[in-house]
Scaffold this motif. Sequence first.
Motif, PDB file in Angstrom:
ATOM      1  N   ARG A 150       0.850  -1.187   0.000  1.00 23.04           N
ATOM      2  CA  ARG A 150       0.000   0.000   0.000  1.00 23.04           C
ATOM      3  C   ARG A 150       0.886   1.239   0.000  1.00 23.04           C
ATOM      4  O   ARG A 150       1.908   1.286   0.674  1.00 23.04           O
ATOM      5  N   THR A 151       0.498   2.241  -0.792  1.00 30.52           N
ATOM      6  CA  THR A 151       1.242   3.504  -0.850  1.00 30.52           C
ATOM      7  C   THR A 151       0.271   4.659  -1.012  1.00 30.52           C
ATOM      8  O   THR A 151      -0.898   4.465  -1.351  1.00 30.52           O
ATOM      9  N   SER A 152       0.782   5.860  -0.848  1.00 22.90           N
ATOM     10  CA  SER A 152       0.024   7.043  -1.243  1.00 22.90           C
ATOM     11  C   SER A 152       0.038   7.091  -2.768  1.00 22.90           C
ATOM     12  O   SER A 152       0.830   6.394  -3.420  1.00 22.90           O
ATOM     13  N   ALA A 153      -0.796   7.921  -3.346  1.00 25.40           N
ATOM     14  CA  ALA A 153      -0.862   8.040  -4.809  1.00 25.40           C
ATOM     15  C   ALA A 153       0.492   8.454  -5.389  1.00 25.40           C
ATOM     16  O   ALA A 153       0.871   8.003  -6.471  1.00 25.40           O
ATOM     17  N   ASP A 154       1.241   9.272  -4.660  1.00 23.75           N
ATOM     18  CA  ASP A 154       2.541   9.742  -5.146  1.00 23.75           C
ATOM     19  C   ASP A 154       3.557   8.616  -5.317  1.00 23.75           C
ATOM     20  O   ASP A 154       4.490   8.742  -6.099  1.00 23.75           O
ATOM     21  N   PHE A 155       3.381   7.536  -4.578  1.00 25.64           N
ATOM     22  CA  PHE A 155       4.358   6.446  -4.607  1.00 25.64           C
ATOM     23  C   PHE A 155       3.790   5.152  -5.152  1.00 25.64           C
ATOM     24  O   PHE A 155       4.403   4.086  -5.003  1.00 25.64           O
ATOM     25  N   ALA A 156       2.681   5.219  -5.867  1.00 23.25           N
ATOM     26  CA  ALA A 156       2.056   4.015  -6.420  1.00 23.25           C
ATOM     27  C   ALA A 156       2.975   3.271  -7.381  1.00 23.25           C
ATOM     28  O   ALA A 156       2.860   2.055  -7.518  1.00 23.25           O
TER      29      ALA A 156
END
Length: 99
Positions: free
Chosen positions: A85-91
């Motif tokens: 799981r990541t934030s959108a910035d680190f997808a």
Amino acid sequence: MFMIFMKFSTNKSRAPEFIAGHVDWLKQGFDNGVFDIAGSLQPQLGGGILARAASRAEVEARVAADPFVIEDVVSAEILELTPSRTSADFAFLLPGAAA
């Protein structure tokens, strides 16, 4: 993905002798697309790197080639992390994400 923790050893005082080679080693890791993030561990404990590589063996070989490791300025610990799981910035770091 790999987290590399490079903690200063008792030879920390020799770091200035090998800093140019260490900086070149870091640059090569970024140029090769293996290193994503590098920075200092606080307070003045050493450094950390977030890396992507084909295999643990590749990361181990790369770390073993660092002048700081060769000259025992730091000791390296390599941890493997499989992001789920990541934030959108680190997808882009998620398994199967387009490079």
